[in-house]
Motif scaffolding. Sequence first.
Motif, PDB file in Angstrom:
ATOM      1  N   PHE A  32      -9.838  17.789  -8.671  1.00  0.00           N
ATOM      2  CA  PHE A  32     -10.472  17.198  -7.496  1.00  0.00           C
ATOM      3  C   PHE A  32      -9.656  17.438  -6.232  1.00  0.00           C
ATOM      4  O   PHE A  32     -10.212  17.606  -5.149  1.00  0.00           O
ATOM      5  N   ASP A  33      -8.334  17.447  -6.379  1.00  0.00           N
ATOM      6  CA  ASP A  33      -7.398  17.693  -5.279  1.00  0.00           C
ATOM      7  C   ASP A  33      -7.556  16.677  -4.141  1.00  0.00           C
ATOM      8  O   ASP A  33      -7.847  17.039  -3.008  1.00  0.00           O
ATOM      9  N   PRO A  34      -7.368  15.389  -4.432  1.00  0.00           N
ATOM     10  CA  PRO A  34      -7.543  14.368  -3.390  1.00  0.00           C
ATOM     11  C   PRO A  34      -6.402  14.370  -2.388  1.00  0.00           C
ATOM     12  O   PRO A  34      -5.270  14.725  -2.709  1.00  0.00           O
ATOM     13  N   LYS A  35      -6.717  13.946  -1.162  1.00  0.00           N
ATOM     14  CA  LYS A  35      -5.664  13.746  -0.178  1.00  0.00           C
ATOM     15  C   LYS A  35      -4.831  12.523  -0.557  1.00  0.00           C
ATOM     16  O   LYS A  35      -3.608  12.536  -0.481  1.00  0.00           O
ATOM     17  N   ARG A  36      -5.542  11.443  -0.935  1.00  0.00           N
ATOM     18  CA  ARG A  36      -4.844  10.225  -1.372  1.00  0.00           C
ATOM     19  C   ARG A  36      -5.533   9.694  -2.618  1.00  0.00           C
ATOM     20  O   ARG A  36      -6.774   9.726  -2.734  1.00  0.00           O
ATOM     21  N   LEU A  37      -4.729   9.194  -3.540  1.00  0.00           N
ATOM     22  CA  LEU A  37      -5.226   8.700  -4.822  1.00  0.00           C
ATOM     23  C   LEU A  37      -4.680   7.301  -5.080  1.00  0.00           C
ATOM     24  O   LEU A  37      -3.529   7.012  -4.774  1.00  0.00           O
ATOM     25  N   LEU A  38      -5.526   6.456  -5.668  1.00  0.00           N
ATOM     26  CA  LEU A  38      -5.119   5.105  -6.061  1.00  0.00           C
ATOM     27  C   LEU A  38      -5.327   4.938  -7.556  1.00  0.00           C
ATOM     28  O   LEU A  38      -6.422   5.208  -8.070  1.00  0.00           O
ATOM     29  N   TYR A  39      -4.278   4.504  -8.250  1.00  0.00           N
ATOM     30  CA  TYR A  39      -4.331   4.274  -9.691  1.00  0.00           C
ATOM     31  C   TYR A  39      -4.102   2.788  -9.927  1.00  0.00           C
ATOM     32  O   TYR A  39      -3.040   2.250  -9.589  1.00  0.00           O
ATOM     33  N   ILE A  40      -5.101   2.102 -10.497  1.00  0.00           N
ATOM     34  CA  ILE A  40      -5.043   0.656 -10.693  1.00  0.00           C
ATOM     35  C   ILE A  40      -4.839   0.319 -12.172  1.00  0.00           C
ATOM     36  O   ILE A  40      -5.567   0.829 -13.027  1.00  0.00           O
ATOM     37  N   VAL A  41      -3.862  -0.538 -12.457  1.00  0.00           N
ATOM     38  CA  VAL A  41      -3.654  -1.043 -13.818  1.00  0.00           C
ATOM     39  C   VAL A  41      -3.489  -2.558 -13.751  1.00  0.00           C
ATOM     40  O   VAL A  41      -3.180  -3.116 -12.695  1.00  0.00           O
ATOM     41  N   HIS A  42      -3.679  -3.229 -14.875  1.00  0.00           N
ATOM     42  CA  HIS A  42      -3.559  -4.688 -14.889  1.00  0.00           C
ATOM     43  C   HIS A  42      -2.159  -5.152 -15.261  1.00  0.00           C
ATOM     44  O   HIS A  42      -1.831  -6.324 -15.110  1.00  0.00           O
ATOM     45  N   GLU A  43      -1.335  -4.247 -15.741  1.00  0.00           N
ATOM     46  CA  GLU A  43      -0.008  -4.607 -16.230  1.00  0.00           C
ATOM     47  C   GLU A  43       1.052  -3.792 -15.494  1.00  0.00           C
ATOM     48  O   GLU A  43       1.052  -2.564 -15.540  1.00  0.00           O
ATOM     49  N   GLY A  44       1.963  -4.475 -14.800  1.00  0.00           N
ATOM     50  CA  GLY A  44       2.964  -3.794 -13.986  1.00  0.00           C
ATOM     51  C   GLY A  44       3.859  -2.848 -14.755  1.00  0.00           C
ATOM     52  O   GLY A  44       4.327  -1.844 -14.228  1.00  0.00           O
ATOM     53  N   SER A  45       4.108  -3.149 -16.041  1.00  0.00           N
ATOM     54  CA  SER A  45       5.000  -2.307 -16.830  1.00  0.00           C
ATOM     55  C   SER A  45       4.413  -0.919 -17.083  1.00  0.00           C
ATOM     56  O   SER A  45       5.146   0.013 -17.429  1.00  0.00           O
ATOM     57  N   VAL A  46       3.116  -0.781 -16.891  1.00  0.00           N
ATOM     58  CA  VAL A  46       2.455   0.501 -17.142  1.00  0.00           C
ATOM     59  C   VAL A  46       2.547   1.424 -15.930  1.00  0.00           C
ATOM     60  O   VAL A  46       2.403   2.637 -16.039  1.00  0.00           O
ATOM     61  N   LEU A  47       2.808   0.876 -14.756  1.00  0.00           N
ATOM     62  CA  LEU A  47       2.779   1.648 -13.518  1.00  0.00           C
ATOM     63  C   LEU A  47       3.726   2.844 -13.544  1.00  0.00           C
ATOM     64  O   LEU A  47       3.336   3.969 -13.220  1.00  0.00           O
ATOM     65  N   LYS A  48       4.977   2.599 -13.907  1.00  0.00           N
ATOM     66  CA  LYS A  48       5.973   3.673 -13.875  1.00  0.00           C
ATOM     67  C   LYS A  48       5.610   4.792 -14.852  1.00  0.00           C
ATOM     68  O   LYS A  48       5.757   5.975 -14.530  1.00  0.00           O
ATOM     69  N   LYS A  49       5.135   4.427 -16.042  1.00  0.00           N
ATOM     70  CA  LYS A  49       4.763   5.439 -17.023  1.00  0.00           C
ATOM     71  C   LYS A  49       3.595   6.271 -16.526  1.00  0.00           C
ATOM     72  O   LYS A  49       3.574   7.499 -16.690  1.00  0.00           O
ATOM     73  N   SER A  50       2.618   5.627 -15.903  1.00  0.00           N
ATOM     74  CA  SER A  50       1.464   6.357 -15.358  1.00  0.00           C
ATOM     75  C   SER A  50       1.899   7.291 -14.241  1.00  0.00           C
ATOM     76  O   SER A  50       1.452   8.442 -14.161  1.00  0.00           O
ATOM     77  N   LEU A  51       2.782   6.796 -13.379  1.00  0.00           N
ATOM     78  CA  LEU A  51       3.311   7.628 -12.290  1.00  0.00           C
ATOM     79  C   LEU A  51       4.009   8.865 -12.850  1.00  0.00           C
ATOM     80  O   LEU A  51       3.821   9.992 -12.351  1.00  0.00           O
TER      81      LEU A  51
END
Length: 463
Positions: A243-262
């Motif tokens: 898709f090649d977005p200019k800006r992307l938002l990734y939403i999760v319900h658990e903060g511990s998952v954020l770093k792994k997703s990043l």
Amino acid sequence: MQNQFLTNYSEITFLEKIKDNLRHCDSFDFSVSFIKKAGLVLLYKDIEAAVERGCQGRIITSTYQNFTDIESLKSFYSLMGRHSNFECHLDHECFIDKGSATLGYHSKGYLFQFKDCTELIVGSSNITRYALLRNIEWDVVVRENNGSDLFWLAMAEFEDKWNATHKLNSDIINLYANKLNFAIERWDMDYDLSRANIKPNFMQRKALKELNRYRSVGTNRALVIAAAGSGKTYLAAFDALNFDPKRLLYIVHEGSVLKKSLETFQDVFGSSITYGIYSGTSKEFDADFVFATNFIMSKTLDLFAKDEFDYIIIDECHHATASTYKKITAYFEPEFLLGLTATPERMDNQDVFELFEQNVPYELRLRDAIINDLVVPFKYYGIRDTLVDYGLSKREERKMIAQLANEEHCDYISEQIETHRPQGKLKALAFCRNVTHARMMAEAMGEHYNTAYLTGRNDIGER
């Protein structure tokens, strides 16, 4: 003036030439049969910048062979709405021969006018990712000081086709989208994952093709169902790469998952973009790709424009019926919204599918994931338990927990574990009803095994 012969491997490539011309020309007129969003993103910023500085721009494209996608047309229509000096026309069965058969629109011509010269670029290159980056394409540049007869012949042909085609509008876009939805012949694939450090597995490739196909008919939100551990986060990253977005938002319900997703997105995109975590403890919301918890985002929506992010991903979106998620999805207006889950069916009858307008381009359930070696196989044992009254109401929760954690019941659990466990060291994870239940079970089962209980108060390292 020097004429040129361009390829994707010449000293100056076709893409580089077009981008450079857009930065300096007074006007541009493109007649291009096939345009895909995956290719357009390589040029769109240059087209937009040219128009914003006052350059006159016109583009003719076509529905021939159902190749051009809806996303590209919407991008052009949006640009038309913002700038009166840009216009796009669409060939939708506009040319008919004497036998009443539709003629295919197959031109690839790029005309530029500068202050003191003109350039005509004609060849084989459409605006697709493969054409602009990988394919063997030949294009010729004819440059003259004051415009040659050849240039004005080409311009006359362009004007003729311009006058015969439809000015782009929402009605013609919707008409074409409906046609694509029922078309037997349609070109779905035009993306390149060569930038990624890792490559998609077979499940991800199938899902990527279907996501691309759904977007080609104008779908702006979709739900992918895939078993836990089968690679949903990498799938989202690969699709974002397409898709090649200019800006992307990734939403999760658990903060511990954020770093792994990043980190997963870093594996795919590398260092070409910036990444940020937006949570209770981190406020990196100015990054290209923002990874946020639903709680903090729902509380601070006023910090962001509604169109701040052109691509949004809701992970574990079976939680998306919660009020925090609904506030987020109701507020933002992305070009595409992707939901990921392994378990869309909810016990409370809340409809996750409705949030994504029933669009499910791909589904991989646990059984298929195991059969295809995407997740580790397991054995499931159903144990008959007559020692606990599972019919107790929620008000009697303490009574049920006491039954679950009493000595007789824990002895029974240990017997069942020893009956079915494999040989060797035992490592087990047990899920409990609440913190009190977890603490009591750890204490009671400590008579049989080395136990510990973990809750939300434990940090990631302890877990």
